[in-house]
Structures are given as C-alpha cells and as structure tokens.
Design an enzyme around this catalytic site. Structure first.
Site, mmCIF file in Angstrom:
data_model
loop_
_atom_site.group_PDB
_atom_site.id
_atom_site.type_symbol
_atom_site.label_atom_id
_atom_site.label_comp_id
_atom_site.label_asym_id
_atom_site.label_seq_id
_atom_site.Cartn_x
_atom_site.Cartn_y
_atom_site.Cartn_z
ATOM 1 N N GLY A 12 1.529 -6.957 -2.538
ATOM 2 C CA GLY A 12 0.121 -7.177 -2.175
ATOM 3 C C GLY A 12 -0.553 -5.882 -1.768
ATOM 4 O O GLY A 12 -1.223 -5.815 -0.738
ATOM 5 N N SER A 14 -2.877 -4.094 -3.455
ATOM 6 C CA SER A 14 -4.120 -3.753 -4.161
ATOM 7 C C SER A 14 -5.308 -3.613 -3.217
ATOM 8 O O SER A 14 -6.371 -3.144 -3.621
ATOM 9 C CB SER A 14 -4.426 -4.822 -5.221
ATOM 10 O OG SER A 14 -4.541 -6.085 -4.595
ATOM 11 N N TYR A 160 0.431 -21.326 8.324
ATOM 12 C CA TYR A 160 0.499 -19.866 8.459
ATOM 13 C C TYR A 160 1.414 -19.481 9.637
ATOM 14 O O TYR A 160 2.247 -18.572 9.520
ATOM 15 C CB TYR A 160 -0.914 -19.328 8.659
ATOM 16 C CG TYR A 160 -1.052 -17.828 8.645
ATOM 17 C CD1 TYR A 160 -0.930 -17.093 7.471
ATOM 18 C CD2 TYR A 160 -1.340 -17.132 9.820
ATOM 19 C CE1 TYR A 160 -1.082 -15.712 7.461
ATOM 20 C CE2 TYR A 160 -1.502 -15.753 9.817
ATOM 21 C CZ TYR A 160 -1.370 -15.047 8.633
ATOM 22 O OH TYR A 160 -1.520 -13.679 8.631
ATOM 23 N N ALA A 162 3.863 -21.203 10.899
ATOM 24 C CA ALA A 162 5.259 -21.504 10.550
ATOM 25 C C ALA A 162 5.815 -20.415 9.629
ATOM 26 O O ALA A 162 6.952 -19.955 9.808
ATOM 27 C CB ALA A 162 5.347 -22.870 9.865
HETATM 28 P P1 NAP Z 1 -5.736 -9.152 2.173
HETATM 29 O O1 NAP Z 1 -6.708 -8.034 2.108
HETATM 30 O O2 NAP Z 1 -6.187 -10.529 1.815
HETATM 31 O O3 NAP Z 1 -4.472 -8.751 1.295
HETATM 32 C C1 NAP Z 1 -3.480 -9.660 0.948
HETATM 33 C C2 NAP Z 1 -2.733 -9.113 -0.237
HETATM 34 O O4 NAP Z 1 -1.743 -10.075 -0.644
HETATM 35 C C3 NAP Z 1 -3.644 -8.863 -1.422
HETATM 36 O O5 NAP Z 1 -3.414 -7.554 -1.887
HETATM 37 C C4 NAP Z 1 -3.170 -9.887 -2.437
HETATM 38 O O6 NAP Z 1 -3.140 -9.355 -3.731
HETATM 39 C C5 NAP Z 1 -1.746 -10.125 -2.042
HETATM 40 N N1 NAP Z 1 -1.237 -11.396 -2.567
HETATM 41 C C6 NAP Z 1 -1.630 -12.633 -2.216
HETATM 42 N N2 NAP Z 1 -0.914 -13.546 -2.903
HETATM 43 C C7 NAP Z 1 -0.068 -12.853 -3.698
HETATM 44 C C8 NAP Z 1 0.930 -13.222 -4.625
HETATM 45 N N3 NAP Z 1 1.226 -14.510 -4.864
HETATM 46 N N4 NAP Z 1 1.613 -12.259 -5.289
HETATM 47 C C9 NAP Z 1 1.334 -10.958 -5.061
HETATM 48 N N5 NAP Z 1 0.419 -10.534 -4.166
HETATM 49 C C10 NAP Z 1 -0.275 -11.482 -3.508
HETATM 50 O O7 NAP Z 1 -5.151 -9.289 3.631
HETATM 51 P P2 NAP Z 1 -4.483 -8.242 4.642
HETATM 52 O O8 NAP Z 1 -5.189 -8.429 5.915
HETATM 53 O O9 NAP Z 1 -4.366 -6.895 4.051
HETATM 54 O O10 NAP Z 1 -3.047 -8.916 4.789
HETATM 55 C C11 NAP Z 1 -1.828 -8.257 4.531
HETATM 56 C C12 NAP Z 1 -0.724 -8.954 5.337
HETATM 57 O O11 NAP Z 1 -1.022 -8.829 6.735
HETATM 58 C C13 NAP Z 1 -0.595 -10.452 5.062
HETATM 59 O O12 NAP Z 1 0.767 -10.817 5.051
HETATM 60 C C14 NAP Z 1 -1.286 -11.077 6.252
HETATM 61 O O13 NAP Z 1 -0.828 -12.391 6.520
HETATM 62 C C15 NAP Z 1 -0.917 -10.100 7.346
HETATM 63 N N6 NAP Z 1 -1.775 -10.160 8.523
HETATM 64 C C16 NAP Z 1 -3.099 -9.829 8.445
HETATM 65 C C17 NAP Z 1 -3.890 -9.932 9.595
HETATM 66 C C18 NAP Z 1 -5.351 -9.600 9.595
HETATM 67 O O14 NAP Z 1 -6.003 -9.799 10.624
HETATM 68 N N7 NAP Z 1 -5.915 -9.087 8.531
HETATM 69 C C19 NAP Z 1 -3.335 -10.351 10.798
HETATM 70 C C20 NAP Z 1 -1.986 -10.673 10.836
HETATM 71 C C21 NAP Z 1 -1.214 -10.570 9.685
HETATM 72 P P3 NAP Z 1 -4.325 -9.556 -4.747
HETATM 73 O O15 NAP Z 1 -5.537 -8.950 -4.108
HETATM 74 O O16 NAP Z 1 -3.852 -8.879 -5.977
HETATM 75 O O17 NAP Z 1 -4.449 -11.062 -4.851
#
Ligand code: NAP
Length: 252
Positions: A12, A14, A160, A162
């Site tokens: 993920g 990108s 989420y 869990a």
């Molecule tokens: P984000 O901008 O939505 O990025 C999520 C990434 O996951 C995207 O690059 C997406 O790729 C990828 N993805 C989703 N489904 C996928 C799949 N089936 N196969 C391959 N790639 C997939 O969110 P983020 O905030 O950067 O989140 C990154 C991580 O941090 C996640 O695990 C999230 O739960 C965790 N997190 C975030 C926060 C927050 O506040 N932002 C807090 C706690 C934890 P595409 O764009 O190509 O779909």
C-alpha cells in the site's frame, strides 16, 4: 546512510504512510518495491509509478508491484518477484489498510471480511513468504502497521479494531518465532494522522478529536515513516516484538 544496500517491500505504498515510508527508506539508501492495489491502467498504478519516480530521483532502484494483498497467491508472487529482481529482501512493511466503518448492528459480513482480509490477512500473506526468505538469510526486519484503535477500540470500528489488535498479537508471536534467526518483527500503532484515511471524518468530530490530542494536532505520514525507519534500522537492533505508539499522546 542507515539502509545502504538494503531492499525493502512496502505494501500500500502508492500514497499516505506507505508513500512517506518509501521515501524515508530510500533517502537512507534502500531500494524500494512499491506495492499498490492492482488496476493496470488506473489511478492506483499511476500513483505508485509517481512514488517510484520519486525513489529514482533519490538515486535508488524501485519496483512497482500491483497485487491485492488480501489474497494469498498474488501476495506470495509479489514477494517472490521482489526477491528475484532485487536479489534479496531485507525489509517488509505491512502497511496496506482500509476502513469499512459501521456499528456491529449495521456491519455486514462482507465489511467484516474485507477489513480483516486487507488489514490482517495481508500480514499472513506477505510475512509468510518474506519471513521464510529472511530466516534462510538469518537477517531481516518486518514492521506491521497496527493502530491506536487496536489498543483502545472505537465506536463503529469492531472490524478495524479486531484487525489491528490482531496485528499486534501477530507481531509479538512472529517476533518470538523469528528471533532465533536474527529477524526482528515490530509494529507501529499510529494515532490520528492527516492522510486520505482520516480526510472523510466529519470536521466537527475531527476538531473534537484534535482537542483530545496532548500535542494539539493530527500527525503526518512522515511522523509514522520516521518511526518505521527507526525500527528497520540498526538503531533498533535490540528491539523486537515491540509496539511503538505514535499518537501525539492521545493514548498513553
Ligand atoms: P491510505 O492513504 O488510505 O493508504 C492505504 C494504502 O493501502 C493505499 O496505498 C492503498 O493502495 C493500500 N491498499 C488498500 N487495500 C489494498 C489491497 N487490497 N492491496 C494492496 N494495497 C491496498 O491510508 P494511510 O493512512 O496511509 O494508512 C496506512 C496504514 O496506516 C493502514 O494500515 C492504516 O490502517 C494505518 N493507520 C492509519 C491511521 C491514520 O490516521 N491515517 C491511523 C492508524 C493506522 P491503493 O491506493 O493502491 O488502493
């Protein structure tokens, strides 16, 4: 440079935290395999290619690997391709994640499965082949992205919470299994970060959350990337099975 000669795969990657991590690790000398959700001609691919160009501009090699990490075979093929093209894999960051929020009363089985499969199933799918390779080489580092919600729970996020609590248990168990091979496994638990994932939160709710954060603001993707960089570097050589909270003090 702390990661000179290392090869990393980030799921993920990108956008958001994955992208920031790709750049942080590349700046320290690592070659980066950038995973994205597979859509050969779509926005996910274009975003991943843009990150690859940024990695190149830092003087590092990059690979763009489309694979749905919720699925076992495409994930295993992706890990194998990264190992084949780079010659080895030193770092895996299991970062891909999605939200499908609803109270349990309204949550569908599909929403439950989707969140468990992408956020937690992906860790099995990618860490299994990657850790097998790292075990043979007796070196490597895995970082799993959990969440503060996996520690506290949250209204409307049984799925989420869990998945992210599962990620923490998975991290500690795999750390115990891999320590004897010199492979470290840790987790980062972000709080509320300013990425696409939180941009859809209602502004009033967002402001209420912000007021509860002792440091007074949401974090950035770069804040999480810095924690991941620390954990995969030699600076953290005696740290395994740890969950590093990066949440501005929201949960202590
Ligand atoms: P984000 O901008 O939505 O990025 C999520 C990434 O996951 C995207 O690059 C997406 O790729 C990828 N993805 C989703 N489904 C996928 C799949 N089936 N196969 C391959 N790639 C997939 O969110 P983020 O905030 O950067 O989140 C990154 C991580 O941090 C996640 O695990 C999230 O739960 C965790 N997190 C975030 C926060 C927050 O506040 N932002 C807090 C706690 C934890 P595409 O764009 O190509 O779909």
């Amino acid at each position: 440079m702390r990661l000179a000669g290392k090869h990393a795969l980030i799921t993920g990657a990108s956008q958001g935290i994955g992208r920031a991590t790709a750049l942080a690790l590349a700046r320290e000398g690592a070659d980066i395999a950038i995973n994205h959700y597979p859509d050969p001609d779509g926005a996910h691919r274009r975003n991943a290619e843009a990150v690859a160009a940024e990695v190149h501009a830092l003087g590092r090699r990059s690979l763009v690997l489309g694979a749905d990490v919720a699925q076992e075979k495409p994930s295993a093929d992706m890990v194998a391709q990264a190992i084949r093209e780079f010659g080895a894999l030193d770092i895996l960051v299991n970062n891909a994640g999605i939200l499908r929020d609803a109270t349990l009363r309204n949550l569908t089985r599909q929403q439950w499965d989707d969140v468990l499969d992408v956020n937690l199933g992906s860790m099995f799918n990618c860490a299994k082949p990657a850790s097998s390779h790292m075990r043979e080489r007796e070196t490597g580092s895995i970082v799993n992205i959990a969440s503060v919600i996996g520690l506290t729970g949250n209204f409307g996020q049984t799925n989420y919470a869990a998945a992210k609590a599962g990620a923490i248990g998975f991290t500690k168990s795999l750390a115990r299994e891999m320590a004897r091979y010199g492979v470290r496994v840790n987790a980062v638990a972000p709080g509320f970060m300013d990425t696409d994932m939180t941009r859809t939160i209602d502004p009033e709710i967002k402001e209420n959350i912000r007021k509860q954060i002792p440091l007074g603001h949401f974090g950035t993707a770069e804040d999480i990337a810095a924690a991941i960089l620390f954990l995969v570097s030699d600076d953290a050589r005696y740290i395994t099975g740890e969950v590093l909270s990066v949440n501005g003090g929201w949960y202590m």
